[in-house]
Design a protein around this motif. Structure first.
Motif, mmCIF file in Angstrom:
data_model
loop_
_atom_site.group_PDB
_atom_site.id
_atom_site.type_symbol
_atom_site.label_atom_id
_atom_site.label_comp_id
_atom_site.label_asym_id
_atom_site.label_seq_id
_atom_site.Cartn_x
_atom_site.Cartn_y
_atom_site.Cartn_z
ATOM 1 N N GLU A 171 11.805 11.176 -5.409
ATOM 2 C CA GLU A 171 12.486 10.858 -6.666
ATOM 3 C C GLU A 171 11.512 10.338 -7.711
ATOM 4 N N LYS A 172 10.282 10.031 -7.268
ATOM 5 C CA LYS A 172 9.363 9.384 -8.200
ATOM 6 C C LYS A 172 8.079 10.192 -8.349
ATOM 7 N N ASN A 173 7.358 9.884 -9.405
ATOM 8 C CA ASN A 173 6.140 10.608 -9.750
ATOM 9 C C ASN A 173 4.949 9.674 -9.791
ATOM 10 N N SER A 209 12.089 -5.558 -4.989
ATOM 11 C CA SER A 209 12.291 -4.153 -5.368
ATOM 12 C C SER A 209 12.197 -3.329 -4.103
ATOM 13 N N ASP A 210 13.254 -2.610 -3.789
ATOM 14 C CA ASP A 210 13.251 -1.792 -2.574
ATOM 15 C C ASP A 210 14.163 -0.597 -2.814
ATOM 16 N N ILE A 211 14.004 0.398 -1.963
ATOM 17 C CA ILE A 211 14.909 1.543 -2.056
ATOM 18 C C ILE A 211 16.184 1.286 -1.255
ATOM 19 N N HIS A 257 6.690 1.542 10.536
ATOM 20 C CA HIS A 257 6.851 0.118 10.235
ATOM 21 C C HIS A 257 8.245 -0.414 10.515
ATOM 22 N N THR A 258 8.941 -0.889 9.474
ATOM 23 C CA THR A 258 10.204 -1.594 9.735
ATOM 24 C C THR A 258 11.389 -0.620 9.737
ATOM 25 N N MET A 259 11.091 0.661 9.894
ATOM 26 C CA MET A 259 12.092 1.699 10.173
ATOM 27 C C MET A 259 13.138 1.901 9.092
ATOM 28 N N GLY A 261 0.816 -1.215 0.000
ATOM 29 C CA GLY A 261 0.000 0.000 0.000
ATOM 30 C C GLY A 261 0.845 1.260 0.000
ATOM 31 N N GLN A 262 2.165 1.078 -0.108
ATOM 32 C CA GLN A 262 3.046 2.239 -0.222
ATOM 33 C C GLN A 262 3.494 2.449 -1.660
ATOM 34 N N LEU A 263 3.057 1.573 -2.558
ATOM 35 C CA LEU A 263 3.313 1.824 -3.983
ATOM 36 C C LEU A 263 2.403 2.949 -4.438
ATOM 37 N N THR A 298 -1.052 -8.123 -1.219
ATOM 38 C CA THR A 298 -0.245 -7.005 -0.747
ATOM 39 C C THR A 298 -0.307 -6.918 0.764
ATOM 40 N N ASN A 299 0.540 -6.075 1.323
ATOM 41 C CA ASN A 299 0.511 -5.889 2.771
ATOM 42 C C ASN A 299 -0.806 -5.249 3.217
ATOM 43 N N SER A 300 -1.622 -4.792 2.268
ATOM 44 C CA SER A 300 -2.958 -4.308 2.643
ATOM 45 C C SER A 300 -3.806 -5.446 3.213
ATOM 46 N N VAL A 337 9.638 -9.151 8.282
ATOM 47 C CA VAL A 337 9.362 -8.488 9.556
ATOM 48 C C VAL A 337 7.864 -8.372 9.814
ATOM 49 N N SER A 338 7.088 -8.071 8.784
ATOM 50 C CA SER A 338 5.709 -7.632 9.029
ATOM 51 C C SER A 338 4.646 -8.715 8.899
ATOM 52 N N MET A 339 4.989 -9.886 8.381
ATOM 53 C CA MET A 339 4.004 -10.960 8.270
ATOM 54 C C MET A 339 3.931 -11.738 9.577
HETATM 55 N N1 LIG Z 1 2.691 -7.431 14.685
HETATM 56 C C1 LIG Z 1 2.230 -6.606 13.778
HETATM 57 N N2 LIG Z 1 2.575 -6.753 12.483
HETATM 58 C C2 LIG Z 1 2.096 -5.926 11.559
HETATM 59 C C3 LIG Z 1 1.208 -4.877 11.918
HETATM 60 C C4 LIG Z 1 0.856 -4.722 13.291
HETATM 61 O O1 LIG Z 1 0.093 -3.827 13.675
HETATM 62 N N3 LIG Z 1 1.376 -5.610 14.172
HETATM 63 N N4 LIG Z 1 0.702 -4.055 10.958
HETATM 64 C C5 LIG Z 1 0.620 -4.553 9.592
HETATM 65 C C6 LIG Z 1 0.327 -3.440 8.669
HETATM 66 S S1 LIG Z 1 -1.128 -2.614 8.947
HETATM 67 C C7 LIG Z 1 1.157 -3.065 7.677
HETATM 68 S S2 LIG Z 1 0.656 -1.853 6.602
HETATM 69 C C8 LIG Z 1 2.451 -3.761 7.477
HETATM 70 C C9 LIG Z 1 3.595 -2.864 7.032
HETATM 71 O O2 LIG Z 1 4.739 -3.645 6.870
HETATM 72 P P1 LIG Z 1 5.777 -3.459 5.655
HETATM 73 O O3 LIG Z 1 5.110 -3.042 4.429
HETATM 74 O O4 LIG Z 1 6.538 -4.739 5.563
HETATM 75 O O5 LIG Z 1 6.709 -2.344 6.286
HETATM 76 P P2 LIG Z 1 7.534 -1.156 5.666
HETATM 77 O O6 LIG Z 1 8.676 -0.912 6.581
HETATM 78 O O7 LIG Z 1 6.642 -0.018 5.407
HETATM 79 O O8 LIG Z 1 8.086 -1.755 4.325
HETATM 80 C C10 LIG Z 1 8.180 -1.001 3.166
HETATM 81 C C11 LIG Z 1 9.430 -1.422 2.400
HETATM 82 O O9 LIG Z 1 9.434 -0.735 1.141
HETATM 83 C C12 LIG Z 1 10.623 0.002 0.989
HETATM 84 N N5 LIG Z 1 10.290 1.179 0.171
HETATM 85 C C13 LIG Z 1 10.024 2.443 0.568
HETATM 86 N N6 LIG Z 1 9.691 3.200 -0.494
HETATM 87 C C14 LIG Z 1 9.755 2.405 -1.591
HETATM 88 C C15 LIG Z 1 9.483 2.599 -2.986
HETATM 89 O O10 LIG Z 1 9.138 3.690 -3.438
HETATM 90 N N7 LIG Z 1 9.612 1.514 -3.794
HETATM 91 C C16 LIG Z 1 10.005 0.298 -3.326
HETATM 92 N N8 LIG Z 1 10.085 -0.720 -4.185
HETATM 93 N N9 LIG Z 1 10.279 0.098 -2.017
HETATM 94 C C17 LIG Z 1 10.129 1.126 -1.167
HETATM 95 C C18 LIG Z 1 11.129 0.262 2.364
HETATM 96 O O11 LIG Z 1 12.530 0.453 2.367
HETATM 97 C C19 LIG Z 1 10.703 -1.013 3.111
HETATM 98 O O12 LIG Z 1 11.654 -2.037 2.985
HETATM 99 O O13 LIG Z 1 2.837 -4.420 8.687
HETATM 100 C C20 LIG Z 1 1.870 -5.314 9.158
HETATM 101 N N10 LIG Z 1 2.430 -6.102 10.247
#
Ligand SMILES: Nc1nc2c(c(=O)[nH]1)N[C@H]1C(S)=C(S)[C@@H](COP(=O)(O)OP(=O)(O)OC[C@H]3O[C@@H](n4cnc5c(=O)[nH]c(N)nc54)[C@H](O)[C@@H]3O)O[C@H]1N2
Ligand SMILES: Nc1nc2c(c(=O)[nH]1)N[C@H]1C(S)=C(S)[C@@H](COP(=O)(O)OP(=O)(O)OC[C@H]3O[C@@H](n4cnc5c(=O)[nH]c(N)nc54)[C@H](O)[C@@H]3O)O[C@H]1N2
Ligand code: SF4
Ligand SMILES: [Mo]
Length: 887
Positions: free
Chosen positions: A444-446, A421-423, A594-596, A101-103, A126-128, A400-402
């Motif tokens: 950097e992106k549009n 794909s990551d930054i 999120h994952t800082m 959801g950050q795309l 997606t992480n959504s 980390v987030s799953m």
């Molecule tokens: N225990 C626990 N786990 C959870 C949650 C919780 O409340 N508790 N919450 C959940 C929820 S709601 C969410 S949304 C998720 C989030 O979890 P993630 O989506 O895994 O966390 P982020 O750190 O936001 O990861 C984004 C990644 O994209 C990279 N990135 C940043 N910008 C760009 C870009 O423009 N392009 C590309 N390709 N990469 C980019 C970042 O460097 C990072 O590695 O975590 C979930 N996990």
């Protein structure tokens, strides 16, 4: 000439407008955009610190194949070949995309089109799924479409705002500030917070209901019954525009506060108060977030609360309605393009043959996925058991987030072909990639993003990409062309993708689908460049100033145009057992994202909470022999454990602990809390129950405790416990475990890459049980280490500030190892106001000196006068002091 660019904050779903300014020397600063309708110039702590997160260190610069830099040509050929081969040998369902959801909408659109129309699978999730899936499912059940009916203004117009499972003060801070301002201007407005913890958001609340985990369905069922029993139902609305009321009411049972109290754990008196307040107030907005969605009964929670709004007809009118607060900046955009395994595109349904046919014709696609694909948890299960042969992870960090994160990690490790794909180069997930593709990031992106109130805003580039980084949409489109789909993916730029997306939203729509932005179907590159924030719907024939709330006219999107009540009965489930007696609740902190990978780069944002922690009620801590600042170990049925700092607080309910989700293998020894959470999920939405797992709790004994600051990033730390954060001029870290075999001085030398000529000063205290070392190069401090047999009592903010200070006077250096600020520089305490660098002790001192309001503290210290994100915590300190004074 400095250049200014209007863009949008890349963090939360509030979607604040930002003005980025680049000076002639390249320095970047950001400020809130006064004209953006989401924030009118405000920014929170994370938004204000955006410029500090543009640090190039650690960025991915060139494509990597098996850890070696290669050309884009080689990398993308490898991806196209692996995906084509897998599909040829094992069929379309042997490949998968896991997105985010950050795309930007344009990235998402291309990925969804490629997977569902051209590869012929719906294995795109997606992480959504971890975030908004239960809201989507609830909306679709109730409304026949995934529609958020209201606008932010509704929060300001309401007479009652109910926050359910939302820590808005920390997670949607600018919206919270808008609410706080509205309440201050109109004190008759009431706020109710429903959350097992007393959070920073409860400071505004007239009533805080510390509900038992997952007690929400019972509470809202009780409310529905109460509305019926007290004549608060809008009979005309229910009769004319809904169906299923009788069944829902039957399922709801009786409005007996004693029964509700049993399930929810709430005092009957508070329940009565809430029911009466809701029944008596016409203008109610119910905001909800992850305390609702991230549950094994998440969809039922969503429908339970929507039922109450439908029953009273309080929907789609100013100041009323259910309001799902989306987490990520483009959670909504992802839903609009249909980027989830069970959706199609432009809010069409994958299970509907006409919708499938329509999308396929529009795309001129060779195929169209005809059934839902694998949802996140199932998707990684399929990776684990070998069904998925090629996986592309984009803009998310699932290791980390799953839930069951170590299983997910193992699954990725066994997958034959993984593209990330990551930054950033060094994330827990990027480390496992066979092919790492460097993406352009914020600035950097549009592209476009959609916020929680359906407002579409541009993100605009104002910086050149680092190295060879390329946009995500470009990566996907290029691979598509290499797989043989030249014509359908020949986009000259994101404007062309946006225009196609807008055209699809209007294609054979005629009012049958909520999502219609046909007015932009012919957007040119110049129009796209100049696009100002707008709210959907915006069909081709729309009036520019039309009321864009949904459902005020009682017309929903089920074929009969009626809304549906959903009968919900789920009761709170007990998951704890004698072996795992505590409920584990997880979530977010104010200054980290999120994952800082981005907020972790800012020293300012890292100062608020610099290590992973567990909030524990003092009674539980006492029963388990845990003292404040001890280390604790949490273990769960997954067989995994984390080690985090104990933070004793009465804001936490007894029997439960709260651990933030942010710490990773990059930032802590054992801090990934998702390793503890089993993959249990809502049966309808597939969203995992990330807020409710069972754990055991014990004190973690350590032979030593330490704190260090250093100007360079240390080598891998060999201790049971460590947590690493940025500070001004370097890194700060907490350490604990067994001392290094080589002795502390030798360890310091190698761990921090000290030059041989570094001067080391040492001090031993308490008969050798305490050691302090400081290393200097010239007049700079290179490293400072405090070690003790108990948690070290050194002023962290002061010590962390010393790397940036010159230390020319040798005699004064002994002060450093005293570990305390000199008398003329009082200890600030933990930093609370990250904008102005004001600590807890300074705020407490101002309060004790007579400042009795947040404003007065601000006038004296500066705290809370910039972004305002810390104001709830300042208020909390004032209240706590008042309480102590009264006791
Ligand atoms: N225990 C626990 N786990 C959870 C949650 C919780 O409340 N508790 N919450 C959940 C929820 S709601 C969410 S949304 C998720 C989030 O979890 P993630 O989506 O895994 O966390 P982020 O750190 O936001 O990861 C984004 C990644 O994209 C990279 N990135 C940043 N910008 C760009 C870009 O423009 N392009 C590309 N390709 N990469 C980019 C970042 O460097 C990072 O590695 O975590 C979930 N996990
Ligand atoms: N600072 C910051 N802000 C963010 C993010 C971030 O990482 N950092 N991430 C963004 C994203 S992607 C998201 S999804 C949002 C999330 O925003 P929120 O949902 O507001 O944040 P969380 O901390 O995940 O959880 C909210 C609350 O749910 C409560 N809760 C737990 N179980 C229950 C329950 O059974 N019932 C009820 N009623 N409440 C319960 C928790 O105690 C917690 O306080 O934040 C967004 N904003
Ligand atoms: S509230 Fe903060 S994090 Fe969210 S969009 Fe606004 S500035 Fe960004
Ligand atoms: Mo999220």
């Amino acid at each position: 000439m400095p250049a200014e660019t209007r863009t949008t904050c890349p963090y939360c779903g509030v979607g604040c407008g930002v003005i980025a300014r680049v000076e002639d020397d390249g320095r970047v600063s950001v400020r809130g955009d006064p004209e953006h309708p989401a924030n009118f110039g405000r920014l929170c702590s994370k938004g204000s610190a955006l410029a500090e997160t543009l640090d190039p260190a650690g960025r991915a610069h060139s494509p990597m194949l098996h850890g070696r830099p290669v050309s884009w040509d080689t990398a993308l050929d490898a991806v196209a070949t692996a995906f084509s081969d897998a599909i040829r040998d094992h069929g379309p369902d042997s490949v998968a995309f896991y997105l985010s959801g950050q795309l930007l909408t344009e990235d998402y659109y291309v990925a969804n089109k490629l997977m569902k129309g051209f590869l012929g699978s719906a294995n795109i999730d997606t992480n959504s799924r971890l975030c908004m899936a239960s809201s989507v499912a609830g909306h679709r059940r109730a409304f026949g479409s995934d529609t958020v009916p209201g606008t932010y203004e509704d929060l300001e117009l309401a007479d009652l705002v109910v926050l359910v499972g939302s820590n808005m003060a920390w997670c949607h801070p600018v919206l919270y500030q808008r609410l706080a301002v509205a309440k201050a201007a109109r004190p008759s407005m009431k706020v109710v917070v429903i959350d097992p913890r007393r959070t920073a958001s409860s400071d505004l609340a007239d009533l805080h209901l510390a509900i038992r985990p997952d007690g929400d369905v019972a509470l809202f069922n009780g409310l529905l019954a109460h509305l019926a029993e007290t004549g608060a139902i809008d009979e005309d609305f229910v009769a004319a525009h809904t169906s299923g009321f009788a069944q829902a009411l039957m399922a709801a049972g009786r409005a007996d506060p004693a029964t509700i109290a049993e399930v929810t754990g709430l005092p009957a008196q508070q329940i009565r108060q809430f029911l009466a307040l809701f029944a008596a107030t016409e203008k109610v907005v119910t905001c909800y977030s992850q305390g609702v969605n991230q549950s094994s009964v998440g969809s039922d929670k969503v429908n339970g609360l929507i039922n109450c709004h439908l029953a009273t007809g309080r929907i789609g009118r100013p100041g009323m309605g259910p309001f799902s607060l989306t987490g990520q900046p483009n959670a909504m955009g992802g839903r609009e393009v249909g980027g989830l395994a069970n959706m199609l595109a432009a809010h069409m349904a994958i299970e509907n043959p006409q919708d499938r046919d329509r999308v396929q014709r529009f795309w001129k696609a060779p195929a169209i996925a005809d059934r839902p694909g694998l949802k996140a948890v199932d998707l990684f299960e399929a990776v684990a058991d070998g069904r998925i042969k090629a996986l592309w992870i984009m803009s998310t960090n699932p290791v980390v987030s799953m839930p069951d994160a170590d299983r997910v990690k193992a699954a990725i490790e066994t997958c034959p072909f993984v593209v990330v794909s990551d930054i950033e180069m060094h994330t827990d997930t990027a480390r496992l990639a066979h092919v790492l593709l460097p993406a352009t990031g914020w600035g950097e992106k549009n592209g476009t993003v959609t916020n929680s109130e359906r407002r579409i805003s541009r993100q605009r580039a104002f910086l050149p990409p680092p190295g060879e980084a390329r946009p995500d949409w470009w990566q996907m489109a290029d691979v598509a062309r290499r797989m043989g789909f030249e014509d359908a993916f020949a986009y000259p730029g994101p404007h062309a993708i946006f225009a196609e997306h807008a055209a699809l939203s209007a294609f054979e729509n005629g009012g049958s689908r909520d999502f219609d932005i046909g007015a932009h179907a012919d957007a040119t590159e110049a129009e796209y460049a100049a696009l100002t924030p707008f709210q959907w719907p915006q069909p081709a024939q729309a009036m520019p100033d039309a009321d864009r709330r949904f459902f005020g006219d009682g017309r929903f999107f089920h074929p009969d145009r009626r809304a549906r009540f959903v009968a919900v009965t789920a009761a709170a489930e007990t998951r704890t057992s004698p072996a795992f007696p505590f409920v584990l609740n997880t979530g977010r902190v104010r200054d980290h994202w999120h994952t800082m990978t981005r907020t972790g780069k800012s020293a300012r944002l890292s100062a608020h909470l610099a290590e992973p922690f567990a909030e524990i009620h003092p009674h539980d801590a006492a029963a388990y022999g845990i003292a404040d600042a001890d280390l604790v170990e949490l273990e769960s049925v997954t067989g995994r454990r984390v080690v985090v700092r104990a933070l004793l607080t009465r804001r936490q309910a007894p029997g439960a602990v709260f651990v933030p989700m942010h710490w990773t293998d990059e930032t802590a020894a054992l801090g990934r809390v998702d390793t503890l959470i089993p993959g249990r999920r809502d049966p309808l939405s597939g969203q995992p129950a990330l807020k409710h797992a069972a754990v055991s709790l014990r004190r973690h004994a350590a032979a030593f405790h330490g704190f260090a600051v250093a100007s360079s990033r240390p080598l891998p730390l060999p201790f049971d416990y460590w947590a690493l954060a940025r500070c001004e001029g370097g890194y700060r870290m907490e350490l604990a475990g067994q001392p290094p075999a080589e002795g502390w001085q030798a360890w310091l030398q190698t761990a921090f890459h000290l030059p041989p000529q570094a001067e080391v000063t040492g001090y031993v205290a308490r008969e050798g049980r305490e050691l302090r070392l400081a290393a200097f190069g010239g007049d700079r401090l290179l490293a400072l280490l405090f070690v003790s047999d108990e948690p070290v009592a050194v002023s962290r903010p002061w010590a962390a500030g010393q790397l940036a200070e010159p230390h020319p006077d040798r005699r004064m250096r002994t002060r450093l190892i005293a570990g305390r600020p000199p008398a003329d520089q009082p200890d600030k305490g933990a930093i609370l106001c990250s904008c102005m660098g004001i600590g807890v002790n300074e705020i407490a001192a101002a309060a004790e000196g007579g400042c009795s309001s947040v404003q007065a503290v601000g006038a004296q210290t500066g705290a809370g006068t910039n972004c305002g994100s810390c104001r709830p915590e300042i208020r909390k300190i004032l209240e706590d002091l008042r309480r102590v004074a009264a006791e």
